[in-house]
Write an enzyme that holds these catalytic residues in place. Structure first.
Site, PDB file in Angstrom:
ATOM      1  N   SER A 149       0.860  -1.170   0.000  1.00  0.00           N
ATOM      2  CA  SER A 149       0.000   0.000   0.000  1.00  0.00           C
ATOM      3  C   SER A 149       0.898   1.222   0.000  1.00  0.00           C
ATOM      4  CB  SER A 149      -0.895  -0.043   1.243  1.00  0.00           C
ATOM      5  OG  SER A 149      -1.611   1.150   1.375  1.00  0.00           O
ATOM      6  N   LYS A 175      -1.209  -1.001  -4.329  1.00  0.00           N
ATOM      7  CA  LYS A 175      -2.370  -0.165  -3.991  1.00  0.00           C
ATOM      8  C   LYS A 175      -1.902   1.274  -3.909  1.00  0.00           C
ATOM      9  CE  LYS A 175      -4.716   0.141   0.393  1.00  0.00           C
ATOM     10  NZ  LYS A 175      -5.512  -0.599   1.393  1.00  0.00           N
ATOM     11  N   LYS A 177      -2.745   5.097  -2.940  1.00  0.00           N
ATOM     12  CA  LYS A 177      -3.653   5.961  -2.191  1.00  0.00           C
ATOM     13  C   LYS A 177      -3.965   7.183  -3.047  1.00  0.00           C
ATOM     14  CE  LYS A 177      -3.870   3.774   1.814  1.00  0.00           C
ATOM     15  NZ  LYS A 177      -5.141   3.386   2.480  1.00  0.00           N
ATOM     16  N   ASP A 203      -7.029   3.317  -3.406  1.00  0.00           N
ATOM     17  CA  ASP A 203      -7.747   3.420  -2.128  1.00  0.00           C
ATOM     18  C   ASP A 203      -7.913   4.899  -1.795  1.00  0.00           C
ATOM     19  OD1 ASP A 203      -8.810   3.209   0.414  1.00  0.00           O
ATOM     20  OD2 ASP A 203      -7.134   2.087   1.284  1.00  0.00           O
ATOM     21  N   GLU A 228     -11.024   1.112  -3.598  1.00  0.00           N
ATOM     22  CA  GLU A 228     -11.371   0.874  -2.198  1.00  0.00           C
ATOM     23  C   GLU A 228     -11.951   2.131  -1.554  1.00  0.00           C
ATOM     24  OE1 GLU A 228      -8.041  -0.920  -0.202  1.00  0.00           O
ATOM     25  OE2 GLU A 228      -8.840  -0.570   1.801  1.00  0.00           O
ATOM     26  N   ASP A 253     -13.817  -1.052   2.819  1.00  0.00           N
ATOM     27  CA  ASP A 253     -12.921  -1.199   3.967  1.00  0.00           C
ATOM     28  C   ASP A 253     -13.658  -0.616   5.174  1.00  0.00           C
ATOM     29  OD1 ASP A 253     -10.952  -0.766   5.917  1.00  0.00           O
ATOM     30  OD2 ASP A 253      -9.474   0.120   4.590  1.00  0.00           O
ATOM     31  N   LYS A 277     -10.259  -6.412   7.803  1.00  0.00           N
ATOM     32  CA  LYS A 277      -9.271  -6.097   8.833  1.00  0.00           C
ATOM     33  C   LYS A 277      -9.897  -6.549  10.140  1.00  0.00           C
ATOM     34  CE  LYS A 277      -7.496  -1.926   6.568  1.00  0.00           C
ATOM     35  NZ  LYS A 277      -7.535  -0.444   6.546  1.00  0.00           N
ATOM     36  N   GLY A 305      -4.374  -4.052   6.072  1.00  0.00           N
ATOM     37  CA  GLY A 305      -3.383  -3.820   7.125  1.00  0.00           C
ATOM     38  C   GLY A 305      -3.582  -2.460   7.751  1.00  0.00           C
TER      39      GLY A 305
HETATM   40  O1  OSB Z   1      -7.120   2.193   4.274  1.00  0.00           O
HETATM   41  O2  OSB Z   1      -6.135   0.339   4.137  1.00  0.00           O
HETATM   42  C1  OSB Z   1      -6.193   1.472   4.617  1.00  0.00           C
HETATM   43  C2  OSB Z   1      -3.166   2.114   6.860  1.00  0.00           C
HETATM   44  C3  OSB Z   1      -3.737   2.844   7.864  1.00  0.00           C
HETATM   45  C4  OSB Z   1      -5.077   3.142   7.788  1.00  0.00           C
HETATM   46  C5  OSB Z   1      -5.837   2.713   6.698  1.00  0.00           C
HETATM   47  C6  OSB Z   1      -5.267   1.968   5.681  1.00  0.00           C
HETATM   48  C7  OSB Z   1      -3.892   1.687   5.758  1.00  0.00           C
HETATM   49  C8  OSB Z   1      -3.164   0.979   4.729  1.00  0.00           C
HETATM   50  C9  OSB Z   1      -1.875   0.344   5.177  1.00  0.00           C
HETATM   51  O3  OSB Z   1      -3.474   0.973   3.557  1.00  0.00           O
HETATM   52  C10 OSB Z   1      -1.686  -1.048   4.742  1.00  0.00           C
HETATM   53  C11 OSB Z   1      -0.494  -1.673   5.453  1.00  0.00           C
HETATM   54  O4  OSB Z   1      -0.591  -1.956   6.666  1.00  0.00           O
HETATM   55  O5  OSB Z   1       0.517  -1.865   4.804  1.00  0.00           O
HETATM   56 MG    MG Z   2      -8.378   1.129   2.998  1.00  0.00          MG
END
Ligand code: OSB
Ligand code: MG
Length: 384
Positions: A149, A175, A177, A203, A228, A253, A277, A305
């Protein structure tokens, strides 16, 4: 909740002490999403002591600020000490699946706080049953496919470089952001650089509204596996309207906080994929129920995660070994996040896969106590 088919019998559990620790673990680089940035992870670790002498660790995924959900580490600390732990300490459970209903009765929200304790009970039960956690819950994989991510970068060129490096390192999915202003053109730049077959997704962490539907539809030409959580953190109705306008599958999510919310997603058509999660849904029993429901419904899931330490990561990897985790998870190895993790061995990735520890009972990694002590900034011991 009825005991899950395939869940393994366990010796009775009776936890008489939980040690809470707050550690401060600096990220190698800041992680920025549309709703906030993290530089250091301030993490709650839990050490659960059974009256038999068995011990296992768990992690609460709540972050510093309530920008992902309403929870944060300080609210979770309060909730665990005041309401969660007292329901569990000194009580005998014949199976860890019994913990979730006890924590739900007349106790709203605080899923991450509940999950920290509830998952620890699963880890402990696995250890006491002399089984690796993955096998204890019915996991079938020996290794799990891993994605990365990537937080929001300073410009598209940097993002392209990071994504290309990630694929070169073997990651099975990247992924990206996104947020308004840093979205379609950024994803397009990555797609052009990595080619049409690379597994890419975006995401948004709630950064858009339904009025952005036409703009988001431009992502349809970029061959994403999914987008996402584009809309509000607790929305299902608007996501259903948006999904009707997009060819790209929506993955939820933030909006999926329980089995019932997953069922509502399917009923309403709010999305076609779920990022599970365990921390967000109150723990493992709820994750297993969502997993089983999605399997029945033909809805693929993958493991998200929350920038976990090596302890929380153990629970993610075990969960991702279940049959319907058919898409790569946000399960990067320790070195992606930290100069040094708190477990041995650290989590590593080979050819884009993380091995499921199957040779050790319980969570499968050893906590480096000296390392934990050296970065602990708060401790509290809770007893029956
Ligand atoms: O939206 O998936 C998410 C981390 C913190 C809060 C929200 C998200 C995330 C990640 C991190 O995308 C994924 C990782 O732990 O590598
Ligand atoms: Mg997410």
């Amino acid at each position: 909740m009825s005991p899950r088919v395939g869940s393994t019998a366990s010796a009775p559990l009776c936890v008489d002490r939980i040690t809470l620790r707050q550690i401060e673990l600096p990220l190698k680089e800041p992680f920025r999403i549309s709703s906030g940035v993290v530089h250091n992870r301030r993490i709650m670790l839990l050490e659960l002591h059974d009256s038999s002498g068995a011990v296992e660790w768990s992690e609460c995924v709540a972050g510093e600020s309530p920008n992902y959900s309403s929870e944060a580490i300080d609210t979770a600390w309060l909730a665990v000490t005041k309401w969660v732990a007292p329901r569990v300490l000194g009580r005998t459970f014949s199976h860890p699946s019994e913990v979730h209903p006890i924590l739900e009765r007349d106790f709203r929200g605080h899923e991450m706080a509940k999950a920290g304790v509830e998952m620890g009970m699963w880890g402990l039960a696995a250890k006491m049953a002399n089984l690796p956690l993955a096998r204890f819950i019915g996991g079938v994989r020996t290794e799990v496919a891993t994605g990365i991510s990537l937080g929001i970068q300073k410009d598209p060129a940097t993002l392209v470089a990071r994504a290309s490096e990630a694929f070169a390192a073997g990651y099975r999915k990247v992924k990206i952001k996104i947020e308004p202003g840093n979205d379609v053109e950024w994803v397009r730049a990555v797609r052009n650089a990595v080619g049409p077959d690379a597994h890419l997704m975006a995401d948004a962490n709630n950064a858009y509204s339904l009025e952005d539907a036409d703009h988001l539809a431009k992502l349809d030409d970029l061959g994403l596996m999914m987008i996402e959580q584009p809309l509000s953190h607790d929305d299902l109705v608007r996501h259903a309207a948006l999904q009707r306008k997009l060819r790209t599958p929506i993955c939820l999510d933030e909006s999926i906080t329980s089995l019932e919310r997953a069922q509502d997603m399917v009923t309403l058509g709010s999305g076609r994929i779920i990022n599970i999660k365990a921390g967000r849904v109150g723990g493992y029993a709820s994750s297993l129920a969502i997993h089983d429901y999605c399997l029945e419904q033909g809805v693929p899931v993958w493991c998200g995660g929350m920038l976990e330490s090596g302890i929380g990561r153990a629970y993610n990897v075990a969960l991702a070994s279940l049959p319907n985790f058919v898409l790569p998870g946000d399960l990067s190895p320790s070195a992606r996040y930290w100069a040094q993790d708190v477990v041995t061995p650290e989590w590593t990735m080979t050819d884009g896969m993380v091995r499921v520890p199957l040779d050790v009972p319980g969570i499968g990694v050893t906590v480096d106590r000296a390392r934990v002590e050296s970065i602990t900034t708060r401790t509290e011991v809770l007893t029956a």
